[in-house]
Enzyme design. Structure first.
Site, PDB file in Angstrom:
ATOM      1  N   TYR A  28       0.856  -1.184   0.000  1.00  0.00           N
ATOM      2  CA  TYR A  28       0.000   0.000   0.000  1.00  0.00           C
ATOM      3  C   TYR A  28       0.892   1.234   0.000  1.00  0.00           C
ATOM      4  O   TYR A  28       2.052   1.196   0.436  1.00  0.00           O
ATOM      5  CB  TYR A  28      -1.000   0.038   1.155  1.00  0.00           C
ATOM      6  N   GLU A 101       1.829  -1.237  -6.264  1.00  0.00           N
ATOM      7  CA  GLU A 101       1.475  -0.304  -5.197  1.00  0.00           C
ATOM      8  C   GLU A 101      -0.015   0.011  -5.303  1.00  0.00           C
ATOM      9  O   GLU A 101      -0.512   0.404  -6.365  1.00  0.00           O
ATOM     10  CB  GLU A 101       2.289   0.984  -5.306  1.00  0.00           C
TER      11      GLU A 101
END
Length: 255
Positions: A28, A101
């Site tokens: 994240y 991501e």
């Protein structure tokens, strides 16, 4: 539908030098879209893909309405996302990993973590993206789709306990345990947990880096729980956690 946008190539990458792609590592960002895009293209770190949150304001402010995935580094290049890392006896996993991501505004307030939910549309797009990647790398199996906290548990918490790993497994992505096998082991461990030296071997068989001290042992347990026992990831070892670990090793490691 999977939409790949290559409008923002990163300058932060280098060559794989013949290393094959072995893993997909999920992260994240802990930052909004605009800030994450700047960091991942001009901030000395990078990833192959950036997956926005369609409800995050800076994504809409950038002029986007539909959800798309941004390719920042080509897959045949080495992006800089995993850092100091280890899995299954290998270090420096950037050499053979594809980094994804995911925009998620997780926070660490001095060791007190806040982990927001991942949206359904975001998870569906992640499944489409990872499924597309796996289709091009048939050598990768369920144990090769990992979280950053799997490969760097001593310093990282991403993608956190809100990523629905069981949902990914049900879509054909990543590893999960057999419930009947978990229950069998848990009944056994009601009489007492395995010796710590045996548990250390079990964690290492699964793929984790050896724990060098008590703190690392707890952080590794926490990372494992964030992925496979998400309702309680305090880092304390118990019968259920041990049972899940043994069930996973039986399914995927033949042990």
């Amino acid at each position: 539908m999977l939409v790949i946008d290559s409008s923002f190539p990163s300058r932060d990458f280098n060559q794989r030098n013949g290393e094959p792609v072995r893993q997909i590592i999920l992260h994240y960002t802990a930052a909004p879209f605009a800030a994450s895009l700047r960091t991942l293209t001009r901030g000395g770190v990078s990833a192959h893909y950036l997956l926005p949150d369609p409800d995050e304001p800076s994504y809409h402010a950038a002029g986007y309405d539909e959800l798309r995935v941004f390719r920042l580094v080509d897959e045949d290049k080495r992006a800089w996302h995993a850092g100091v890392s280890h899995w299954c006896g290998r270090d420096n996993l950037n050499n053979g990993a594809i980094g994804i991501e995911i925009i998620n505004l997780a926070r660490d307030d001095g060791g007190v973590f806040t982990f927001p939910e991942y949206g359904r549309e975001q998870v569906d797009m992640l499944i489409a993206l990872v499924g597309d990647i796996l289709g091009r790398y048939p050598q990768m199996g369920p144990m090769d789709v990992l979280g950053h906290s799997d490969v760097a548990y001593w310093r990282k918490s991403d993608p956190g306990p809100r990523l629905p790993w069981q949902c990914l497994f049900e879509a054909g992505i990543g590893a999960w345990f057999d419930e009947a096998t978990r229950a069998m082991y848990q009944r056994r461990f009601c009489l007492g947990l395995p010796p710590e030296v045996e548990l250390e071997r079990a964690f290492q068989r699964f793929g984790y880096k050896p724990a060098l001290n008590r703190r690392e042992f707890e952080l590794r347990t926490r990372a494992f729980q964030m992925r496979f026992r998400q309702r309680d990831y305090c880092g304390a070892l118990d019968g259920e956690t041990c049972a899940i670990l043994y069930a996973l090793n039986e399914r995927y490691r033949g042990i």
